[in-house]
Design a protein around this motif. Structure first.
Motif, PDB file in Angstrom:
ATOM      1  N   MET A   1       0.527  -1.290  -0.062  1.00 38.37           N
ATOM      2  CA  MET A   1      -0.533   0.004  -0.253  1.00 38.37           C
ATOM      3  C   MET A   1       0.987   1.181  -0.223  1.00 38.37           C
ATOM      4  O   MET A   1       1.693   1.821   0.733  1.00 38.37           O
ATOM      5  N   GLU A   2       0.572   1.967  -0.814  1.00 37.36           N
ATOM      6  CA  GLU A   2       1.474   3.239  -1.278  1.00 37.36           C
ATOM      7  C   GLU A   2       0.779   4.570  -0.849  1.00 37.36           C
ATOM      8  O   GLU A   2      -0.798   4.568  -1.589  1.00 37.36           O
ATOM      9  N   LEU A   3       1.232   4.898   0.460  1.00 36.23           N
ATOM     10  CA  LEU A   3       0.020   6.398   0.905  1.00 36.23           C
ATOM     11  C   LEU A   3       1.055   7.675   0.532  1.00 36.23           C
ATOM     12  O   LEU A   3       1.664   7.873   0.495  1.00 36.23           O
ATOM     13  N   GLY A   4       0.272   8.934   0.488  1.00 38.59           N
ATOM     14  CA  GLY A   4       1.153  10.276   0.046  1.00 38.59           C
ATOM     15  C   GLY A   4       0.491  10.600   1.366  1.00 38.59           C
ATOM     16  O   GLY A   4       0.061  10.254   2.313  1.00 38.59           O
ATOM     17  N   PRO A   5       1.560  12.034   1.358  1.00 37.07           N
ATOM     18  CA  PRO A   5       1.423  12.985   2.095  1.00 37.07           C
ATOM     19  C   PRO A   5       0.225  13.518   2.518  1.00 37.07           C
ATOM     20  O   PRO A   5      -0.191  13.703   3.648  1.00 37.07           O
ATOM     21  N   ASP A   6      -0.964  13.371   1.785  1.00 42.71           N
ATOM     22  CA  ASP A   6      -2.332  13.607   2.125  1.00 42.71           C
ATOM     23  C   ASP A   6      -3.098  13.081   2.106  1.00 42.71           C
ATOM     24  O   ASP A   6      -4.665  13.103   2.775  1.00 42.71           O
ATOM     25  N   ASP A   7      -3.062  11.195   2.679  1.00 50.92           N
ATOM     26  CA  ASP A   7      -3.339  10.156   3.024  1.00 50.92           C
ATOM     27  C   ASP A   7      -4.075  10.230   4.926  1.00 50.92           C
ATOM     28  O   ASP A   7      -3.539  10.911   5.133  1.00 50.92           O
ATOM     29  N   GLN A   8      -5.152   9.588   4.773  1.00 50.25           N
ATOM     30  CA  GLN A   8      -5.334   9.140   6.068  1.00 50.25           C
ATOM     31  C   GLN A   8      -5.385   8.144   6.638  1.00 50.25           C
ATOM     32  O   GLN A   8      -5.414   6.930   5.710  1.00 50.25           O
ATOM     33  N   ILE A   9      -5.328   7.869   7.991  1.00 53.62           N
ATOM     34  CA  ILE A   9      -5.374   6.359   7.939  1.00 53.62           C
ATOM     35  C   ILE A   9      -6.416   5.570   7.937  1.00 53.62           C
ATOM     36  O   ILE A   9      -7.361   6.115   8.707  1.00 53.62           O
ATOM     37  N   ASP A  10      -6.702   4.699   7.207  1.00 55.14           N
ATOM     38  CA  ASP A  10      -7.440   3.031   7.078  1.00 55.14           C
ATOM     39  C   ASP A  10      -7.820   2.328   7.928  1.00 55.14           C
ATOM     40  O   ASP A  10      -6.771   1.130   8.512  1.00 55.14           O
ATOM     41  N   HIS A  11      -8.261   2.152   9.131  1.00 59.07           N
ATOM     42  CA  HIS A  11      -8.800   1.454   9.989  1.00 59.07           C
ATOM     43  C   HIS A  11      -9.097   0.528   9.972  1.00 59.07           C
ATOM     44  O   HIS A  11      -8.241  -0.593  10.842  1.00 59.07           O
ATOM     45  N   TYR A  14      -5.208  -3.784   5.986  1.00 61.67           N
ATOM     46  CA  TYR A  14      -4.706  -5.168   5.984  1.00 61.67           C
ATOM     47  C   TYR A  14      -2.734  -4.531   6.445  1.00 61.67           C
ATOM     48  O   TYR A  14      -2.825  -4.276   8.008  1.00 61.67           O
ATOM     49  N   GLU A  15      -2.799  -3.157   6.385  1.00 65.15           N
ATOM     50  CA  GLU A  15      -1.550  -2.481   7.208  1.00 65.15           C
ATOM     51  C   GLU A  15      -1.737  -2.234   8.077  1.00 65.15           C
ATOM     52  O   GLU A  15      -2.634  -1.321   8.510  1.00 65.15           O
ATOM     53  N   ALA A  16      -0.935  -2.760   9.452  1.00 64.04           N
ATOM     54  CA  ALA A  16      -0.600  -1.663  10.293  1.00 64.04           C
ATOM     55  C   ALA A  16      -0.742  -0.030  10.397  1.00 64.04           C
ATOM     56  O   ALA A  16      -0.399   0.638  10.157  1.00 64.04           O
ATOM     57  N   PRO A  17      -1.778   0.668  11.254  1.00 59.56           N
ATOM     58  CA  PRO A  17      -1.796   2.233  11.205  1.00 59.56           C
ATOM     59  C   PRO A  17      -0.575   2.759  11.328  1.00 59.56           C
ATOM     60  O   PRO A  17      -0.394   3.402  10.919  1.00 59.56           O
ATOM     61  N   TYR A  18       0.262   2.116  12.200  1.00 57.47           N
ATOM     62  CA  TYR A  18       1.341   2.514  12.272  1.00 57.47           C
ATOM     63  C   TYR A  18       2.584   2.970  11.087  1.00 57.47           C
ATOM     64  O   TYR A  18       3.743   3.630  10.620  1.00 57.47           O
ATOM     65  N   ARG A  19       2.439   1.575  10.303  1.00 50.73           N
ATOM     66  CA  ARG A  19       3.855   1.477   8.750  1.00 50.73           C
ATOM     67  C   ARG A  19       2.762   2.360   8.135  1.00 50.73           C
ATOM     68  O   ARG A  19       3.057   2.838   7.319  1.00 50.73           O
ATOM     69  N   GLN A  20       1.124   3.194   8.292  1.00 45.45           N
ATOM     70  CA  GLN A  20       0.132   3.820   6.972  1.00 45.45           C
ATOM     71  C   GLN A  20       0.952   5.016   7.766  1.00 45.45           C
ATOM     72  O   GLN A  20       1.390   6.339   7.032  1.00 45.45           O
ATOM     73  N   THR A  56       0.050   4.325  18.885  1.00 46.66           N
ATOM     74  CA  THR A  56       0.967   3.993  17.421  1.00 46.66           C
ATOM     75  C   THR A  56       1.976   5.238  16.727  1.00 46.66           C
ATOM     76  O   THR A  56       2.453   4.654  15.818  1.00 46.66           O
ATOM     77  N   VAL A  57       1.709   6.236  17.106  1.00 48.32           N
ATOM     78  CA  VAL A  57       2.320   7.402  16.781  1.00 48.32           C
ATOM     79  C   VAL A  57       4.110   7.234  16.773  1.00 48.32           C
ATOM     80  O   VAL A  57       4.548   7.188  15.958  1.00 48.32           O
ATOM     81  N   ARG A  58       4.273   6.868  18.449  1.00 49.64           N
ATOM     82  CA  ARG A  58       5.418   6.814  18.925  1.00 49.64           C
ATOM     83  C   ARG A  58       5.783   5.491  18.047  1.00 49.64           C
ATOM     84  O   ARG A  58       6.901   5.821  17.614  1.00 49.64           O
ATOM     85  N   HIS A  59       5.162   4.483  17.466  1.00 56.47           N
ATOM     86  CA  HIS A  59       5.797   3.128  16.800  1.00 56.47           C
ATOM     87  C   HIS A  59       6.098   4.103  15.757  1.00 56.47           C
ATOM     88  O   HIS A  59       7.037   2.983  14.922  1.00 56.47           O
ATOM     89  N   ALA A  60       5.317   4.502  14.862  1.00 51.12           N
ATOM     90  CA  ALA A  60       5.718   5.143  13.263  1.00 51.12           C
ATOM     91  C   ALA A  60       6.751   5.975  13.459  1.00 51.12           C
ATOM     92  O   ALA A  60       7.730   5.316  12.754  1.00 51.12           O
TER      93      ALA A  60
END
Length: 83
Positions: A1-11, A14-20, A56-60
């Motif tokens: 999953m490739e995310l851009g600078p304006d994306d939001q977290i998709d809760h 499949y990909e963990a929120p910290y990775r997003q 989660t932020v700390r993990h990211a």
């Protein structure tokens, strides 16, 4: 999953929120939202902005440290690394 600078977290993704979040913050750093040597928003602010826990932020942020994009300074925050 490739995310851009304006994306939001998709809760429900499949990909963990910290990775997003790590992908989003990486894209924002590369876009120039935060210049080298400048601080990122606080963990609390990022948690509120993305609707996730501070842990989660700390993990990211640990992912960004491992990727050599940022560095942390105790009691000061997280800063974009100078190359």
């Amino acid at each position: 999953m490739e995310l851009g600078p304006d994306d939001q977290i998709d809760h429900i993704a499949y990909e963990a929120p910290y990775r997003q979040l790590a992908a989003i913050l990486t894209a924002r750093i590369k876009r120039g939202d935060w210049k080298p040597g400048k601080p990122l928003p606080s963990e609390v602010r990022l948690a509120e902005e993305y609707g996730i826990s501070r842990g989660t932020v700390r993990h990211a942020l640990t992912v960004l440290v491992a990727d050599d994009l940022v560095q942390t300074a105790p009691q000061r925050g997280t800063f974009v690394k100078r190359k």
